[in-house]
Design a protein around this motif. Structure first.
Motif, PDB file in Angstrom:
ATOM      1  N   SER B  33      10.314   0.949   3.517  1.00  0.00           N
ATOM      2  CA  SER B  33       9.830   0.376   2.021  1.00  0.00           C
ATOM      3  C   SER B  33       8.661  -0.337   2.364  1.00  0.00           C
ATOM      4  CB  SER B  33      11.064  -0.626   1.784  1.00  0.00           C
ATOM      5  OG  SER B  33      12.092   0.065   1.477  1.00  0.00           O
ATOM      6  N   VAL B  34       8.401  -1.152   3.646  1.00  0.00           N
ATOM      7  CA  VAL B  34       7.235  -2.057   3.936  1.00  0.00           C
ATOM      8  C   VAL B  34       6.166  -0.958   4.225  1.00  0.00           C
ATOM      9  CG1 VAL B  34       6.360  -3.262   5.523  1.00  0.00           C
ATOM     10  CG2 VAL B  34       8.494  -3.730   4.850  1.00  0.00           C
ATOM     11  N   SER B  35       6.491   0.159   4.841  1.00  0.00           N
ATOM     12  CA  SER B  35       5.289   1.120   5.110  1.00  0.00           C
ATOM     13  C   SER B  35       4.899   1.746   3.800  1.00  0.00           C
ATOM     14  CB  SER B  35       6.107   2.154   6.018  1.00  0.00           C
ATOM     15  OG  SER B  35       5.179   3.193   6.142  1.00  0.00           O
ATOM     16  N   ASN B  36       5.763   2.129   2.802  1.00  0.00           N
ATOM     17  CA  ASN B  36       5.209   2.668   1.657  1.00  0.00           C
ATOM     18  C   ASN B  36       4.370   1.630   0.912  1.00  0.00           C
ATOM     19  OD1 ASN B  36       6.715   5.189   1.905  1.00  0.00           O
ATOM     20  ND2 ASN B  36       8.539   4.506   0.913  1.00  0.00           N
ATOM     21  N   ALA B  37       5.038   0.282   0.768  1.00  0.00           N
ATOM     22  CA  ALA B  37       4.315  -0.489   0.119  1.00  0.00           C
ATOM     23  C   ALA B  37       2.646  -0.829   0.783  1.00  0.00           C
ATOM     24  CB  ALA B  37       5.049  -1.994   0.141  1.00  0.00           C
ATOM     25  N   SER B  38       3.027  -0.918   2.066  1.00  0.00           N
ATOM     26  CA  SER B  38       1.559  -1.036   2.638  1.00  0.00           C
ATOM     27  C   SER B  38       0.757   0.227   2.408  1.00  0.00           C
ATOM     28  CB  SER B  38       1.763  -1.399   4.274  1.00  0.00           C
ATOM     29  OG  SER B  38       2.241  -0.051   4.971  1.00  0.00           O
ATOM     30  N   GLY B  39       1.260   1.337   2.112  1.00  0.00           N
ATOM     31  CA  GLY B  39       0.298   2.306   1.910  1.00  0.00           C
ATOM     32  C   GLY B  39      -0.413   2.158   0.586  1.00  0.00           C
ATOM     33  N   TYR B  40       0.401   1.644  -0.491  1.00  0.00           N
ATOM     34  CA  TYR B  40      -0.219   1.578  -1.814  1.00  0.00           C
ATOM     35  C   TYR B  40      -1.091   0.506  -1.617  1.00  0.00           C
ATOM     36  CZ  TYR B  40       3.387   4.786  -3.896  1.00  0.00           C
ATOM     37  OH  TYR B  40       4.101   5.946  -3.945  1.00  0.00           O
ATOM     38  N   VAL B  41      -0.853  -0.568  -0.985  1.00  0.00           N
ATOM     39  CA  VAL B  41      -1.775  -1.701  -0.900  1.00  0.00           C
ATOM     40  C   VAL B  41      -2.992  -1.442  -0.254  1.00  0.00           C
ATOM     41  CG1 VAL B  41      -2.244  -3.867   0.121  1.00  0.00           C
ATOM     42  CG2 VAL B  41      -0.036  -3.441  -1.010  1.00  0.00           C
ATOM     43  N   SER B  42      -2.872  -0.312   0.761  1.00  0.00           N
ATOM     44  CA  SER B  42      -3.936   0.388   1.528  1.00  0.00           C
ATOM     45  C   SER B  42      -4.923   1.122   0.427  1.00  0.00           C
ATOM     46  CB  SER B  42      -3.615   0.913   2.724  1.00  0.00           C
ATOM     47  OG  SER B  42      -4.760   1.363   3.424  1.00  0.00           O
ATOM     48  N   GLY B  43      -4.331   1.877  -0.341  1.00  0.00           N
ATOM     49  CA  GLY B  43      -5.001   2.575  -1.130  1.00  0.00           C
ATOM     50  C   GLY B  43      -5.807   1.579  -1.985  1.00  0.00           C
ATOM     51  N   VAL B  44      -5.381   0.730  -2.646  1.00  0.00           N
ATOM     52  CA  VAL B  44      -5.932   0.050  -3.576  1.00  0.00           C
ATOM     53  C   VAL B  44      -7.167  -0.822  -2.757  1.00  0.00           C
ATOM     54  CG1 VAL B  44      -5.707  -2.061  -5.169  1.00  0.00           C
ATOM     55  CG2 VAL B  44      -3.845  -0.523  -5.051  1.00  0.00           C
ATOM     56  N   TYR B  45      -6.913  -1.238  -1.699  1.00  0.00           N
ATOM     57  CA  TYR B  45      -7.597  -2.131  -1.038  1.00  0.00           C
ATOM     58  C   TYR B  45      -9.177  -1.220  -0.751  1.00  0.00           C
ATOM     59  CZ  TYR B  45      -9.572  -4.887   3.134  1.00  0.00           C
ATOM     60  OH  TYR B  45     -10.317  -5.594   3.740  1.00  0.00           O
ATOM     61  N   THR B  46      -8.965  -0.048  -0.497  1.00  0.00           N
ATOM     62  CA  THR B  46     -10.132   0.811  -0.344  1.00  0.00           C
ATOM     63  C   THR B  46     -11.373   0.564  -1.395  1.00  0.00           C
ATOM     64  OG1 THR B  46      -9.038   2.553  -1.127  1.00  0.00           O
ATOM     65  CG2 THR B  46      -8.936   2.467   1.041  1.00  0.00           C
ATOM     66  N   PHE B  47     -10.805   0.281  -2.449  1.00  0.00           N
ATOM     67  CA  PHE B  47     -11.915   0.105  -3.753  1.00  0.00           C
ATOM     68  C   PHE B  47     -11.961  -1.249  -4.281  1.00  0.00           C
ATOM     69  CE2 PHE B  47      -8.326   2.125  -5.809  1.00  0.00           C
ATOM     70  CZ  PHE B  47      -8.114   1.493  -6.904  1.00  0.00           C
ATOM     71  N   LEU B  48     -10.804  -2.094  -4.117  1.00  0.00           N
ATOM     72  CA  LEU B  48     -10.708  -3.357  -4.396  1.00  0.00           C
ATOM     73  C   LEU B  48     -10.196  -4.462  -3.399  1.00  0.00           C
ATOM     74  CD1 LEU B  48      -9.005  -2.783  -8.153  1.00  0.00           C
ATOM     75  CD2 LEU B  48     -11.641  -3.381  -7.800  1.00  0.00           C
ATOM     76  N   PRO B  49     -11.300  -4.465  -2.349  1.00  0.00           N
ATOM     77  CA  PRO B  49     -10.936  -5.301  -1.339  1.00  0.00           C
ATOM     78  C   PRO B  49     -10.488  -6.831  -1.537  1.00  0.00           C
ATOM     79  CG  PRO B  49     -13.079  -4.542  -1.142  1.00  0.00           C
ATOM     80  CD  PRO B  49     -12.354  -3.926  -2.318  1.00  0.00           C
ATOM     81  N   HIS B  50     -11.252  -7.349  -2.406  1.00  0.00           N
ATOM     82  CA  HIS B  50     -11.362  -8.721  -2.495  1.00  0.00           C
ATOM     83  C   HIS B  50     -10.186  -9.238  -3.455  1.00  0.00           C
ATOM     84  CE1 HIS B  50     -15.770  -8.218  -1.482  1.00  0.00           C
ATOM     85  NE2 HIS B  50     -15.507  -9.411  -0.721  1.00  0.00           N
ATOM     86  N   ILE B  51      -9.880  -8.676  -4.595  1.00  0.00           N
ATOM     87  CA  ILE B  51      -8.861  -8.589  -5.199  1.00  0.00           C
ATOM     88  C   ILE B  51      -7.454  -8.615  -4.400  1.00  0.00           C
ATOM     89  CG2 ILE B  51      -7.569  -7.867  -7.421  1.00  0.00           C
ATOM     90  CD1 ILE B  51     -10.158  -7.332  -8.475  1.00  0.00           C
ATOM     91  N   THR B  52      -7.529  -7.444  -3.594  1.00  0.00           N
ATOM     92  CA  THR B  52      -6.228  -7.346  -2.880  1.00  0.00           C
ATOM     93  C   THR B  52      -6.038  -8.397  -1.957  1.00  0.00           C
ATOM     94  OG1 THR B  52      -6.787  -4.947  -2.872  1.00  0.00           O
ATOM     95  CG2 THR B  52      -5.061  -5.489  -1.735  1.00  0.00           C
ATOM     96  N   THR B  53      -7.175  -8.724  -1.360  1.00  0.00           N
ATOM     97  CA  THR B  53      -7.027  -9.749  -0.276  1.00  0.00           C
ATOM     98  C   THR B  53      -6.408 -11.376  -0.899  1.00  0.00           C
ATOM     99  OG1 THR B  53      -8.637  -8.909   1.052  1.00  0.00           O
ATOM    100  CG2 THR B  53      -8.268 -11.014   1.729  1.00  0.00           C
ATOM    101  N   ALA B  54      -7.010 -11.237  -2.248  1.00  0.00           N
ATOM    102  CA  ALA B  54      -6.739 -12.787  -2.708  1.00  0.00           C
ATOM    103  C   ALA B  54      -5.444 -12.643  -3.305  1.00  0.00           C
ATOM    104  CB  ALA B  54      -7.634 -12.806  -4.105  1.00  0.00           C
ATOM    105  N   LEU B  55      -4.715 -11.672  -4.030  1.00  0.00           N
ATOM    106  CA  LEU B  55      -3.446 -11.442  -4.270  1.00  0.00           C
ATOM    107  C   LEU B  55      -2.413 -11.843  -2.995  1.00  0.00           C
ATOM    108  CD1 LEU B  55      -3.705  -8.957  -6.938  1.00  0.00           C
ATOM    109  CD2 LEU B  55      -3.322 -10.974  -7.376  1.00  0.00           C
TER     110      LEU B  55
END
Lengths: 466, 86
Positions: B33-55
Motif C-alpha cells: 500500500s505504501v509503495s502504491n501510494a508513493s508511486g502516485y505521489v511520485s507521479g504528481v511530484y514530477t509536475f507539481l513538486p512544490h504543492i506535493t512537498t507542502a501537503l
C-alpha cells in the motif's frame, strides 16, 4: 543496636562499619585485580628449513602445485628414455620450427633459467595451425634424473616465430610467469604480434614420461606442510610447522580510532607459503562472534598487522580470545600453526565504553582508594551485562507484539519509502505549458497552502493548554 | 548485583507476559500500500513538486505535533493520578 542474637554497642558499631568499609574496598580491589589479569600467550615456532624445495621458506619458493598442469619439480628419480607432450598452435602463428627439451635447473627461480645440467633436445618440426598433436621425443642416451634438480619441458623456437627473434622460448612445467598464463592453458610467445599467436592446449603429464622405474621422492605425509602428492618414495623431508618464526605480536588497543580497535601483528617469513590465515574472535559471553579466512591465496606476506574492530558491546568482564591459525590454502582442515591470545579488554584504560550495563573500571590502588570503592559500588549496583541482555530481549520482543508491533510495521514500511519510487503514472507536459502555467501555479498554490497552514498552526497553539 | 537482580526479575516477568501475546506477522499488504501510494505521489511530484512537498510536509508536521501533544497530556494525566502530600 540489635543484630540477631547479638547486641552491638555503639562503640562497636563504628568499628563494624569501618570493617565493612574495608571489606567493601577489598572487594573492589578484588574486582579490579580480576579484570586486570592479562593472559598473553605467544609461541615462536622455529623449524630448520630442509634444503631448497617445496614449502621450504628459506629459499625462493615457487608456487608449483598450484597450477592447473602437472609439473615435474624436484625429487624425480629414475632414468627417462623418452617423453611426450601434446599441443596445438593457433592459426595466427607463423610457421616455425621448434624443439623441445627436457630441461633441468639447478636453482628454482621465477625469473631466470639456469642450465646447470645436461638436457636432451628433440626437434618438433614446423608448426602452423595444427590441431592438438602428441609429440614424442626419444632421449638417447636415456637421461638419468637428479632428484635435487628441477625438470620441465622447455620448448624453444629454432626459427622465426611470428616475427620474433630467437630464441622465443617458453617453458612448460616450471614457473615462468612472463610466458605462462596459468589461468588460460596457453603459452604466449614473446615475439607474438597478435593475441592469437599462441600455442595452446598444451598437454603434459607424468604418465607420458617413459622411464623405469619412475618415482618421486618427497614427503608423503599429507599432514606435513611440504606434503608432495606426487611423491611415491618417502625421503624423510617432512616437516610440520612453519619454518620460520610465526607469532602474534604487538597486541594493543587503539583508543583513537572509531570504532575502537585492537591490533595484532603476525610474522611469516615467506611470501609464498601456501597458506591462509584464519582469524577467530570469541569471548566468554558470545562465543565465536567473528571469524574468517584471509583472501590471499598465494601466501601470506610477512610482518603485517591486522586491525580488529572491537565489537559494539565489548565483553569487559570475561576473557576475549583471539586465535590466529595458519591453514593450507588447498585444504583448510590442515592446520600448520595456531596461536591464541587470551586477554581482557578491561585491562587497559584505553577502552571507553558508552554501553549501559558496563562500567569503566577505576584505578584501585593505595593512592586511589576512591577507585576501589567506586568499583565495589558498581559491582553491587551497576547492572550486569546479562541483566541488560534480558532488558534488550524484552525490547526486541515487545516490538513484535501488539500494540507496539503495529507501530513498528508502519515505521519500518515508511522508512522504506525513497525518493526513487517508480511513478504510478506518467504525464508529459509540453515545456512551454510547464513554464508558463504549471510552474507558477505550483509555486503560488504551495505558498498559499503554507500561509494558511501557518494561520492554522497559530490558532492551534493558542488553544493548547499546558 | 542488586540492580541486576531487579532487572532480571522485572523484565523476565514482563517478557513472559508479553510473550503470551500473538506475534504480529507483516503480510506485506501495508508495504505494498505504501509503495502504491508513493508511486502516485511520485507521479504528481514530477509536475507539481512544490504543492506535493507542502501537503506532505503539513501532514507530517501535524501528525508529529498532535502526537507529541497527546503524549504530553497522557503523561500529565498519569502523573496526576499519583497521590501527593499536601
Amino acid at each position: 543496636m540489635k543484630c540477631g542474637l547479638f547486641k552491638i554497642s555503639k562503640g562497636y558499631q563504628l568499628r563494624l562499619l569501618s570493617l565493612l568499609l574495608v571489606l567493601f574496598g577489598v572487594f573492589g580491589l578484588g574486582l579490579q585485580n580480576a579484570n586486570a589479569t592479562v593472559l598473553y600467550s605467544q609461541t615462536n615456532i622455529s623449524t630448520p628449513c630442509v634444503g631448497a624445495g617445496y614449502g621450504c621458506v628459506s629459499s625462493s619458493l615457487n608456487t608449483r602445485g598450484n597450477r592447473s598442469h602437472q609439473e615435474l619439480g624436484t625429487g624425480l628419480i629414475g632414468t627417462v628414455a623418452s617423453f611426450s607432450f601434446s599441443m596445438s598452435v593457433s592459426s595466427g602463428l607463423a610457421a616455425a620450427s621448434i624443439s623441445a627439451t627436457l630441461a633441468c635447473y639447478d636453482t628454482v627461480s621465477t625469473t631466470t633459467i639456469n642450465y646447470g645440467c645436461s638436457s636432451s633436445n628433440v626437434s618438433i618440426g614446423s608448426l602452423n595451425n595444427v590441431a592438438k598433436t602428441t609429440y614424442t621425443a626419444v632421449l638417447s642416451p636415456a637421461l638419468v634424473l637428479n632428484p635435487n634438480k628441477w625438470y620441465g619441458i622447455h620448448v624453444n623456437c629454432t626459427s622465426a616465430c611470428s616475427g620474433g627473434t630467437n630464441p622465443n622460448e617458453f617453458l612448460y612445467g616450471s614457473n615462468f610467469n612472463s610466458y605462462e598464463n596459468p589461468t588460460k592453458d596457453y603459452f604466449s610467445f614473446s615475439g607474438a604480434t597478435s593475441s592469437t599467436d599462441v600455442m595452446q592446449d598444451m598437454g603434459f603429464s607424468l604418465s607420458t614420461l617413459t622411464e623405469s622405474p619412475l618415482s618421486f621422492s618427497g614427503c608423503m605425509d599429507n599432514m606435513a606442510i611440504n606434503y608432495n602428492p606426487n611423491a611415491n618414495v618417502e625421503n624423510g623431508s617432512c616437516y610440520y610447522t612453519i619454518a620460520t618464526s610465526t607469532h602474534i605480536t604487538d597486541l594493543y588497543l587503539d583508543a583513537t580510532s572509531s570504532p575502537l580497535t585492537y591490533t595484532f601483528g603476525y610474522q611469516v617469513a615467506s611470501a609464498d607459503l601456501p597458506a591462509l590465515i584464519y582469524i577467530e574472535e570469541k569471548n566468554d559471553r558470545d562465543g565465536v562472534y567473528r571469524s574468517g579466512y584471509s583472501t590471499t591465496t598465494g601466501g601470506i606476506t610477512y610482518p603485517t598487522h591486522y586491525l580488529i574492530p572491537i565489537p559494539l558491546s565489548p565483553e569487559l568482564t570475561g576473557n576475549t580470545y583471539l586465535t590466529e591459525r595458519l591453514v593450507s590454502s588447498a585444504d583448510r582442515t590442515r592446520i600448520f600453526d595456531q596461536h591464541t591470545i587470551i586477554f581482557q579488554l578491561s585491562s587497559t584504560t584505553a577502552v571507553q565504553v558508552a554501553d549501559s550495563g558496563i562500567y569503566v573500571q577505576q584505578d584501585c590502588s593505595i593512592t586511589n582508594i576512591g577507585g576501589c570503592f567506586y568499583n565495589a559500588l558498581c559491582g553491587v549496583f551497576c547492572p550486569s551485562k546479562g541483566a541488560m541482555n534480558v532488558y534488550y530481549n524484552f525490547i526486541a520482543t515487545i516490538q513484535t507484539k501488539p500494540p507496539v508491533g503495529y507501530f513498528m510495521v508502519v515505521k519500518n514500511n515508511l522508512l522504506n519509502i525513497s525518493s526513487t519510487s517508480t511513478p504510478a503514472f506518467g504525464l508529459t507536459i509540453p515545456a512551454h505549458l510547464k513554464t508558463i502555467i504549471f510552474n507558477p501555479f505550483d509555486a503560488g498554490i504551495a505558498g498559499i497552502l503554507w500561509f494558511f497552514f501557518a494561520i492554522h498552526l497559530y490558532k492551534r497553539l493558542k488553544i493548547i493548554t499546558v | 548485583m542488586i540492580t541486576s537482580l531487579l532487572i532480571y526479575i522485572i523484565f523476565t516477568a514482563l517478557n513472559y507476559l508479553v510473550g503470551l501475546l500473538p506475534t504480529i506477522s507483516d503480510t506485506g499488504v501495508f508495504a505494498s500500500s505504501v509503495s502504491n501510494a508513493s508511486g502516485y505521489v511520485s507521479g504528481v511530484y514530477t509536475f507539481l513538486p512544490h504543492i506535493t512537498t507542502a501537503l506532505l510536509g503539513m501532514i507530517f508536521f501535524d501528525i508529529v505535533f498532535e502526537t507529541a501533544y497527546l503524549l504530553y497530556k497522557v503523561i500529565y494525566w498519569v502523573i496526576r493520578r499519583f497521590p501527593t502530600q499536601s
